[in-house]
Write an enzyme that holds these catalytic residues in place. Structure first.
Site, mmCIF file in Angstrom:
data_model
loop_
_atom_site.group_PDB
_atom_site.id
_atom_site.type_symbol
_atom_site.label_atom_id
_atom_site.label_comp_id
_atom_site.label_asym_id
_atom_site.label_seq_id
_atom_site.Cartn_x
_atom_site.Cartn_y
_atom_site.Cartn_z
ATOM 1 N N SER A 158 0.844 -1.198 0.000
ATOM 2 C CA SER A 158 0.000 0.000 0.000
ATOM 3 C C SER A 158 0.874 1.240 0.000
ATOM 4 O O SER A 158 1.957 1.263 0.614
ATOM 5 C CB SER A 158 -0.897 0.014 1.246
ATOM 6 O OG SER A 158 -1.521 1.274 1.395
ATOM 7 N N TYR A 171 -3.004 -1.000 9.856
ATOM 8 C CA TYR A 171 -2.987 -1.447 8.461
ATOM 9 C C TYR A 171 -1.620 -1.181 7.845
ATOM 10 O O TYR A 171 -1.031 -2.046 7.189
ATOM 11 C CB TYR A 171 -4.078 -0.711 7.691
ATOM 12 C CG TYR A 171 -4.034 -0.916 6.188
ATOM 13 C CD1 TYR A 171 -4.504 -2.093 5.612
ATOM 14 C CD2 TYR A 171 -3.524 0.077 5.350
ATOM 15 C CE1 TYR A 171 -4.468 -2.278 4.241
ATOM 16 C CE2 TYR A 171 -3.484 -0.101 3.977
ATOM 17 C CZ TYR A 171 -3.960 -1.281 3.427
ATOM 18 O OH TYR A 171 -3.914 -1.467 2.065
#
Length: 266
Positions: A158, A171
């Site tokens: 990400s 996350y």
């Protein structure tokens, strides 16, 4: 490894039809785009999903309608025995194809838990690490005997690992762990001609982000304004980069983390 062995691996690398591409979390969004592109490139695609069998079947149908080959299988990456359970489910769905080498493994599946550190429960944090970091590790580990020499492993990380965002700290940490695995694994599997790379997508127009993104012109404008390419990315933008890393053309790229955010915050 001899020069002859290396040439043999490069020859295998160019023969996509002889192998299978396994894509986790492939029933929607970026995963579905990756699966569709790899299907178009000639791989038989194993479409993994957790529970939405209808969505996975739709991806398989689209691939086959376009002249490709695909099948789907279910596995819950939140379970502790992910590695063995994942491949057991794969084998059951693959049938006679279970003995065909896996040439591409894309670890795309992941979950997001919003909230700063004070708001993230221990349960949610542990689930983040299990699905986003532990599961890919175990899936790769159990895949090694069936992964073809000259194959490809692509981990989907990400852009949050490059641009800190306090609201998704857990996350970000889980995706950072996946990136940290990429280099050592590339080093370890290099003698087999297997490349291992990671890709960092930015915020993408997917169903997962639809609730807060689609129809929110202010949010879209804020994101687009931070990007050198000045547009919102779609699943195909990410899928095409994964396909490049999975291709013969990328045979000399390994251990790398590729930013695919459209130049966010350059």
């Amino acid at each position: 490894m001899s020069d002859t062995d290396l040439r043999d691996i490069e020859a295998l690398d160019a023969r996509k039809s002889d192998g299978i591409a396994v894509v986790t979390g492939a029933s929607r969004g970026i995963g579905a785009a990756i699966a569709s592109r790899l299907g178009a490139d000639g791989y038989t695609v194993a479409v993994h999903y957790r529970q939405d069998s209808a969505a996975a079947a739709d991806v398989v149908e689209k691939i086959t309608a376009a002249g490709g080959a695909a099948f789907s299988f279910a596995a819950d990456l939140a379970e502790p025995d992910t590695g063995t359970a994942f491949w057991a489910s794969y084998d059951a769905a693959a049938g006679a194809l279970r003995d065909v080498p896996v040439r591409v493994l894309v670890n795309n599946a992941g979950i997001v838990v919003d909230g700063v550190i004070e708001e993230t429960s221990t349960e949610d944090f542990n689930r983040l690490l299990q699905v986003n970091a532990t599961a890919p590790y175990l899936i790769i580990k159990e895949a090694l005997p069936r992964l073809a020499d000259g194959g490809r492993v692509v981990n989907v990380s990400s852009g949050a690992t490059r641009v800190p965002m306090a609201g998704i700290a857990g996350y970000t940490m889980s995706k950072g762990a996946l990136e940290a695995l990429t280099g050592p694994l590339a080093q370890h599997l290099g003698p087999r001609g297997i490349t291992v790379n990671a890709i960092r997508p930015g915020t993408t127009d997917t169903d997962m982000n639809a609730g807060w993104l689609r129809g929110n012109s202010e949010a879209v404008a804020n994101i687009v304004g931070l990007r050198a390419l000045r547009r919102m990315g779609g699943p195909a933008d990410v899928g095409d980069v994964v396909a490049l890393l999975a291709s013969h053309d990328a045979r000399w790229i390994t251990g790398q983390i590729i930013d695919a955010t459209g130049g966010e915050r350059l």
